[in-house]
Design a protein around this motif. Structure first.
Motif, mmCIF file in Angstrom:
data_model
loop_
_atom_site.group_PDB
_atom_site.id
_atom_site.type_symbol
_atom_site.label_atom_id
_atom_site.label_comp_id
_atom_site.label_asym_id
_atom_site.label_seq_id
_atom_site.Cartn_x
_atom_site.Cartn_y
_atom_site.Cartn_z
ATOM 1 N N THR A 53 86.283 -110.282 -9.464
ATOM 2 C CA THR A 53 87.470 -110.321 -8.612
ATOM 3 C C THR A 53 87.801 -108.920 -8.094
ATOM 4 N N LYS A 65 94.531 -101.675 -6.675
ATOM 5 C CA LYS A 65 94.013 -102.876 -6.006
ATOM 6 C C LYS A 65 94.240 -102.831 -4.500
ATOM 7 N N PRO A 85 86.536 -117.677 -1.877
ATOM 8 C CA PRO A 85 87.570 -118.099 -2.823
ATOM 9 C C PRO A 85 86.969 -118.733 -4.064
ATOM 10 N N ASP A 86 87.608 -118.484 -5.189
ATOM 11 C CA ASP A 86 87.213 -119.111 -6.445
ATOM 12 C C ASP A 86 87.772 -120.536 -6.472
ATOM 13 N N ASP A 89 90.415 -120.978 -9.180
ATOM 14 C CA ASP A 89 91.712 -120.315 -9.003
ATOM 15 C C ASP A 89 91.772 -119.787 -7.577
ATOM 16 N N ARG A 90 92.495 -120.504 -6.770
ATOM 17 C CA ARG A 90 92.407 -120.195 -5.342
ATOM 18 C C ARG A 90 93.167 -118.938 -4.930
ATOM 19 N N ARG A 91 93.772 -118.264 -5.888
ATOM 20 C CA ARG A 91 94.350 -116.966 -5.548
ATOM 21 C C ARG A 91 93.256 -115.907 -5.459
ATOM 22 N N VAL A 92 92.211 -116.142 -6.241
ATOM 23 C CA VAL A 92 91.201 -115.106 -6.443
ATOM 24 C C VAL A 92 90.138 -115.094 -5.344
ATOM 25 N N HIS A 93 89.734 -113.899 -4.975
ATOM 26 C CA HIS A 93 88.571 -113.739 -4.105
ATOM 27 C C HIS A 93 87.411 -113.234 -4.942
#
Lengths: 160, 160
Positions: A53, A65, A85-86, A89-93
């Motif tokens: 990430t 970050k 996108p993961d 967990d769709r917040r994560v790239h």
DNA sequence: TATTGTTATACTCTATAACTATA
DNA sequence: TATAGTTATAGAGTATAACAATA
């Protein structure tokens, strides 16, 4: 022989200019390969460390970050990395080196290593070996993790 | 043994964090002795190099002449240095360390050296000696004089 | 409510360019 | 005109704080 420890400059007064010199030597090489210093740092981290990430990457290279976002944008635009996108967990790239990214990184590093060999050639072989050994010990014992609020691995300035 | 040169990080990636660590280690010491990093650099230059004018000092430490003025003001206010006009050329300010300036510098350096000894203790004696030898060779061959437009001895950052 | 990535703001440090006084 | 020191301005780089989306 070891009882005269003061006939030299302070460590920082020797190491800091040396760092500056080494960075200056990398710059034209990286420019020729069309990557920025930060871009090279990021490519190297992605190639060597198990980073997935952006937050993990930032921590790995000791940067904020928010600091690396522009860098990632550039690298992605050059197709040197991928950001996707993961699903879990769709917040994560999630980050990944592309083939050309790894190739570019490898080419740049190869040239940097050749430059380093020429630079280190000033030293007798035994000292050169010892110097590299010492460097590996001292730089890891004291990496960016020493002070979490410390800046990026390559930044240093007098301050105060 | 010498044919596997790639199992390490780039030199800059090891030296730059090391420089940062060493500078970070100096900071609390200098703070305790109430001198700034630049102040310490200036005191050291005045103590070790035959520098007389501000311009010469600036060049000696690789800083711009305008960069050091505030530093000299501070040092003078603390009675650590003296600035007096050159009778031969009244444009020039001659610089000199005061007794307490030399004393302060010596005390700070002594503590820095002790800190360095502890830091270097991680290395086996032979490597430690070789490391210091190598550092003296590499840092002088590549000092601030390499690029006259380069910044101060202690500044380094990614750039570009 | 906490966290990931992003954006916007402010601050530090530095380099550059004017200014004065001497030469 | 050129130089030593000074001051003021602008720029690069960084950290900090707010923001939207997702957990």
């Amino acid at each position: 022989m070891t009882t005269t420890p003061d006939d030299r400059r302070d460590l920082a007064a020797m190491v800091a200019p040396l760092a500056r010199t080494l960075i200056a030597a990398e710059e034209p090489v990286l420019r020729a390969h069309e990557i920025s210093m930060w871009g090279y740092i990021v490519l190297t981290a992605l190639a060597t460390e198990p980073v997935r990430t952006q937050a993990a990457l930032a921590q790995a290279i000791g940067a904020d970050k928010s600091r690396i976002i522009g860098v990632l944008d550039e690298l992605q635009e050059q197709d040197l990395i991928e950001r996707y996108p993961d699903p879990a967990d769709r917040r994560v790239h999630l980050l990944a080196l592309t083939a050309s990214g790894e190739q570019r990184r490898r080419a740049a590093q190869a040239e940097i290593r050749r430059s380093e060999q020429r630079f280190l050639a000033r030293l007798p072989a035994a000292d050169r070996e010892a110097f590299l050994r010492a460097l590996q010990v001292l730089s890891t014992c004291a990496g960016p993790s020493a002070d979490p609020s410390a800046g990026p691995s390559h930044a240093a300035g007098p301050a105060s």
